[in-house]
Scaffold this motif. Structure first.
Motif, PDB file in Angstrom:
ATOM      1  N   VAL A 121      52.173  33.794  47.974  1.00 37.82           N
ATOM      2  CA  VAL A 121      51.318  33.170  46.960  1.00 37.82           C
ATOM      3  C   VAL A 121      50.886  34.178  45.895  1.00 37.82           C
ATOM      4  O   VAL A 121      50.634  33.810  44.737  1.00 37.82           O
ATOM      5  N   PHE A 122      50.822  35.456  46.234  1.00 36.83           N
ATOM      6  CA  PHE A 122      50.358  36.461  45.279  1.00 36.83           C
ATOM      7  C   PHE A 122      51.369  36.721  44.166  1.00 36.83           C
ATOM      8  O   PHE A 122      51.037  37.351  43.175  1.00 36.83           O
ATOM      9  N   ALA A 123      52.584  36.244  44.348  1.00 32.24           N
ATOM     10  CA  ALA A 123      53.593  36.391  43.308  1.00 32.24           C
ATOM     11  C   ALA A 123      53.612  35.201  42.349  1.00 32.24           C
ATOM     12  O   ALA A 123      54.341  35.210  41.350  1.00 32.24           O
ATOM     13  N   ASP A 124      52.800  34.188  42.626  1.00 38.53           N
ATOM     14  CA  ASP A 124      52.740  32.992  41.772  1.00 38.53           C
ATOM     15  C   ASP A 124      51.758  33.232  40.629  1.00 38.53           C
ATOM     16  O   ASP A 124      50.544  33.102  40.802  1.00 38.53           O
ATOM     17  N   LYS A 125      52.260  33.579  39.481  1.00 37.48           N
ATOM     18  CA  LYS A 125      51.408  33.921  38.341  1.00 37.48           C
ATOM     19  C   LYS A 125      50.845  32.693  37.623  1.00 37.48           C
ATOM     20  O   LYS A 125      50.028  32.827  36.707  1.00 37.48           O
ATOM     21  N   SER A 126      51.270  31.498  38.048  1.00 42.63           N
ATOM     22  CA  SER A 126      50.766  30.280  37.399  1.00 42.63           C
ATOM     23  C   SER A 126      49.403  29.867  37.948  1.00 42.63           C
ATOM     24  O   SER A 126      48.706  29.055  37.338  1.00 42.63           O
ATOM     25  N   LEU A 127      49.014  30.425  39.090  1.00 41.85           N
ATOM     26  CA  LEU A 127      47.733  30.064  39.697  1.00 41.85           C
ATOM     27  C   LEU A 127      46.570  30.639  38.901  1.00 41.85           C
ATOM     28  O   LEU A 127      46.569  31.810  38.535  1.00 41.85           O
ATOM     29  N   THR A 128      45.568  29.802  38.640  1.00 40.41           N
ATOM     30  CA  THR A 128      44.332  30.243  37.992  1.00 40.41           C
ATOM     31  C   THR A 128      43.154  29.552  38.671  1.00 40.41           C
ATOM     32  O   THR A 128      43.328  28.533  39.363  1.00 40.41           O
ATOM     33  N   LEU A 129      41.974  30.079  38.468  1.00 40.03           N
ATOM     34  CA  LEU A 129      40.784  29.424  39.020  1.00 40.03           C
ATOM     35  C   LEU A 129      40.632  28.032  38.433  1.00 40.03           C
ATOM     36  O   LEU A 129      40.244  27.083  39.125  1.00 40.03           O
ATOM     37  N   GLU A 130      40.951  27.874  37.168  1.00 40.21           N
ATOM     38  CA  GLU A 130      40.802  26.576  36.504  1.00 40.21           C
ATOM     39  C   GLU A 130      41.726  25.525  37.113  1.00 40.21           C
ATOM     40  O   GLU A 130      41.341  24.367  37.275  1.00 40.21           O
ATOM     41  N   GLU A 137      45.308  30.812  48.214  1.00 44.62           N
ATOM     42  CA  GLU A 137      45.338  30.514  46.785  1.00 44.62           C
ATOM     43  C   GLU A 137      44.062  31.002  46.114  1.00 44.62           C
ATOM     44  O   GLU A 137      44.097  31.547  45.004  1.00 44.62           O
ATOM     45  N   LEU A 138      42.927  30.816  46.801  1.00 43.25           N
ATOM     46  CA  LEU A 138      41.657  31.283  46.254  1.00 43.25           C
ATOM     47  C   LEU A 138      41.634  32.810  46.191  1.00 43.25           C
ATOM     48  O   LEU A 138      41.126  33.396  45.231  1.00 43.25           O
ATOM     49  N   MET A 139      42.195  33.450  47.190  1.00 40.43           N
ATOM     50  CA  MET A 139      42.311  34.909  47.145  1.00 40.43           C
ATOM     51  C   MET A 139      43.164  35.353  45.966  1.00 40.43           C
ATOM     52  O   MET A 139      42.853  36.337  45.284  1.00 40.43           O
ATOM     53  N   ALA A 140      44.244  34.631  45.724  1.00 41.45           N
ATOM     54  CA  ALA A 140      45.195  35.026  44.675  1.00 41.45           C
ATOM     55  C   ALA A 140      44.584  35.004  43.286  1.00 41.45           C
ATOM     56  O   ALA A 140      45.008  35.759  42.400  1.00 41.45           O
ATOM     57  N   VAL A 141      43.580  34.154  43.065  1.00 41.56           N
ATOM     58  CA  VAL A 141      42.976  34.076  41.727  1.00 41.56           C
ATOM     59  C   VAL A 141      41.699  34.902  41.625  1.00 41.56           C
ATOM     60  O   VAL A 141      41.113  35.004  40.537  1.00 41.56           O
ATOM     61  N   SER A 142      41.262  35.488  42.738  1.00 44.12           N
ATOM     62  CA  SER A 142      40.027  36.270  42.723  1.00 44.12           C
ATOM     63  C   SER A 142      40.258  37.627  42.062  1.00 44.12           C
ATOM     64  O   SER A 142      41.294  38.267  42.269  1.00 44.12           O
ATOM     65  N   GLN A 143      39.276  38.078  41.304  1.00 38.56           N
ATOM     66  CA  GLN A 143      39.427  39.322  40.565  1.00 38.56           C
ATOM     67  C   GLN A 143      39.003  40.537  41.381  1.00 38.56           C
ATOM     68  O   GLN A 143      39.203  41.677  40.949  1.00 38.56           O
ATOM     69  N   ALA A 144      38.417  40.308  42.550  1.00 38.11           N
ATOM     70  CA  ALA A 144      38.056  41.404  43.445  1.00 38.11           C
ATOM     71  C   ALA A 144      37.812  40.822  44.828  1.00 38.11           C
ATOM     72  O   ALA A 144      37.520  39.632  44.983  1.00 38.11           O
ATOM     73  N   LEU A 145      37.922  41.684  45.822  1.00 42.30           N
ATOM     74  CA  LEU A 145      37.684  41.300  47.216  1.00 42.30           C
ATOM     75  C   LEU A 145      36.589  42.174  47.800  1.00 42.30           C
ATOM     76  O   LEU A 145      36.573  43.393  47.600  1.00 42.30           O
ATOM     77  N   ILE A 146      35.680  41.526  48.529  1.00 43.73           N
ATOM     78  CA  ILE A 146      34.725  42.241  49.372  1.00 43.73           C
ATOM     79  C   ILE A 146      35.056  41.858  50.811  1.00 43.73           C
ATOM     80  O   ILE A 146      35.126  40.675  51.141  1.00 43.73           O
ATOM     81  N   THR A 147      35.293  42.845  51.655  1.00 42.85           N
ATOM     82  CA  THR A 147      35.578  42.561  53.059  1.00 42.85           C
ATOM     83  C   THR A 147      35.042  43.716  53.896  1.00 42.85           C
ATOM     84  O   THR A 147      34.180  44.462  53.447  1.00 42.85           O
ATOM     85  N   ASP A 148      35.534  43.866  55.113  1.00 43.59           N
ATOM     86  CA  ASP A 148      35.063  44.962  55.969  1.00 43.59           C
ATOM     87  C   ASP A 148      36.187  45.446  56.857  1.00 43.59           C
ATOM     88  O   ASP A 148      36.926  46.354  56.502  1.00 43.59           O
ATOM     89  N   TYR A 149      36.385  44.763  58.006  1.00 42.86           N
ATOM     90  CA  TYR A 149      37.385  45.198  58.971  1.00 42.86           C
ATOM     91  C   TYR A 149      38.420  44.093  59.178  1.00 42.86           C
ATOM     92  O   TYR A 149      38.945  43.911  60.264  1.00 42.86           O
ATOM     93  N   SER A 150      38.685  43.347  58.129  1.00 40.68           N
ATOM     94  CA  SER A 150      39.576  42.196  58.198  1.00 40.68           C
ATOM     95  C   SER A 150      40.991  42.564  57.765  1.00 40.68           C
ATOM     96  O   SER A 150      41.190  43.341  56.824  1.00 40.68           O
ATOM     97  N   SER A 151      41.982  41.962  58.424  1.00 42.06           N
ATOM     98  CA  SER A 151      43.377  42.203  58.071  1.00 42.06           C
ATOM     99  C   SER A 151      43.710  41.675  56.682  1.00 42.06           C
ATOM    100  O   SER A 151      44.733  42.058  56.099  1.00 42.06           O
ATOM    101  N   LEU A 152      42.860  40.800  56.140  1.00 39.58           N
ATOM    102  CA  LEU A 152      43.110  40.290  54.794  1.00 39.58           C
ATOM    103  C   LEU A 152      43.021  41.397  53.750  1.00 39.58           C
ATOM    104  O   LEU A 152      43.469  41.209  52.616  1.00 39.58           O
ATOM    105  N   TYR A 153      42.463  42.533  54.135  1.00 37.72           N
ATOM    106  CA  TYR A 153      42.476  43.710  53.261  1.00 37.72           C
ATOM    107  C   TYR A 153      43.906  44.024  52.829  1.00 37.72           C
ATOM    108  O   TYR A 153      44.179  44.262  51.646  1.00 37.72           O
ATOM    109  N   TYR A 154      44.830  44.034  53.814  1.00 33.57           N
ATOM    110  CA  TYR A 154      46.216  44.361  53.507  1.00 33.57           C
ATOM    111  C   TYR A 154      46.815  43.374  52.513  1.00 33.57           C
ATOM    112  O   TYR A 154      47.512  43.763  51.571  1.00 33.57           O
TER     113      TYR A 154
END
Length: 387
Positions: free
Chosen positions: A170-179, A278-295
């Protein structure tokens, strides 16, 4: 007892019959994660040959179609003889199994099982991983993870192959936007906060930490702090999406949705017909801690912050794959509410202080960034298992 005996006899009968062109899928929550993104890729390619069966946890989520293709839904914990029989039939006669969380074990040596998982190891949950069971293929995002993943899953290294993670496509899909995803937030700059769990919703003592934050989140200690944060976000035109971990005990979670703070639970995702990735893909920053979603988020080349205010307590419960987290997991360290505001300011000002170090981490933890992981896994199975 009589039903149990009949069911055992029928299972033995099923195992003597030829396998059928049935594919079983499983994920937690239902219809998501790597399993869903792989399903989404292969469904139009194999729908004429195979019947699709999803093992689901929530009977309220049962569907007759998913992404336009017919599916059968079977409860993971069926009630009554007929439901148990249906589950046994599919599990014993399916040709392929794709699971990611609850370990759908093979019933027949002729079956092919692919464990897609739900993230690369950051914390080493050996007690959970040792129950993975027999699978023909384990997929990882990089050669770096072959050894730790084989140890975590107690499987031969030659079954762990770096083909990529389907959800990362999904991170390669440049058509995704928050809107396009959430038009009600048009014009806002989205940030996503995804903490891992501290207390398990099923009360599993071996999966819980001693610490219970007053609000259920790191950093934030009071309702007043949450209200002030909401005001700050509004002034900066930011929207903060907070996604609690699916197994977090929500009885200790006290943060509610505000105008600029949105709690992204499963109901929110279903009601808005979107996937978490999809929501991650359009987010401009991530806050996490010890989650594998970091990768996963490394693929966006966007800022990452790590709340580490309870790392010493967390280490008492979980082991990390890295002895030196500071050097190996790149991100702005947040220990206080002031650190959180400082990080948000850097996002507003488009200051990315760790871009180069994250780029190096991405190269280390991802063999591919082309959005074709599902395609690679599909082709591997066509070539080696006649999918």
């Amino acid at each position: 007892m009589a039903d149990a005996g009949r069911l055992c006899k029928l299972k033995r009968v099923f195992r003597k019959l030829p396998l059928k062109n049935i594919i079983i899928f499983e994920s937690n929550p239902d219809f998501c994660d790597n399993t869903y993104w792989f399903y989404r890729y292969i469904a139009p390619r194999v729908c004429k040959k195979y019947k699709f069966v999803w093992i689901i946890k929530d009977k309220q989520r049962a569907l007759k179609k998913l992404d336009g293709f017919k599916i059968k839904c079977v409860l993971e914990c069926p009630q009554g003889f007929v439901q148990r029989l249906r589950k046994a039939y599919y599990l014993n006669r399916a040709r392929f199994i794709f699971d990611g969380n609850s370990y759908v074990q093979k019933r027949d040596g002729r079956q092919c099982r692919v464990f897609l998982g739900h993230g690369m190891p950051l914390k080493m949950v050996y007690g959970y991983g040792k129950h993975t069971g027999d699978a023909d293929l384990f997929t990882v995002s990089s050669d770096f993870f072959i050894v730790p993943y084989s140890k975590l899953r107690d499987c031969p290294e030659n079954r762990v192959i770096s083909l990529g993670c389907p959800r990362d496509d999904v991170f390669a899909d440049k058509s995704l936007t928050l809107e396009t995803l959430l038009p009600q937030f048009k014009g806002k700059r989205p940030i996503i906060w995804m903490p891992t769990y501290r207390q398990h919703k099923n009360g599993k003592s071996n999966c819980c930490c001693e610490n219970q934050f007053p609000m259920g989140l790191p950093i934030l200690k009071t309702h007043e702090q949450v209200e002030k944060l909401n005001t700050f976000l509004g002034c900066k035109n930011l929207i903060l999406f907070i996604r609690p971990h699916p197994v977090q005990d929500m009885s200790v979670f006290s943060v509610e949705s505000f105008s600029n703070i949105i709690i992204v639970d499963e109901k929110f995702l279903v009601n808005n017909n979107i996937q978490l990735l999809e929501l991650m893909a359009v987010s401009q920053a991530l806050i996490t801690d010890y989650s594998s979603l970091y990768y996963d988020f490394l693929l966006t080349d966007r800022p990452i912050a790590l709340t580490v205010d309870d790392i010493d307590i967390f280490k008492k419960r979980w082991s990390f794959w890295f002895d030196d987290m500071e050097s190996n997991i790149v991100g702005e360290r947040l220990n206080s509410i002031e650190d959180l505001y400082d990080f948000l300011e850097t996002v507003v000002q488009n200051k990315d202080l760790l871009a180069q170090k994250r780029a190096e981490a991405k190269q280390r933890f991802h063999k591919f960034s082309d959005g074709k992981s599902a395609q690679r896994i599909y082709q591997y199975l066509v070539d080696n298992y006649d999918l």
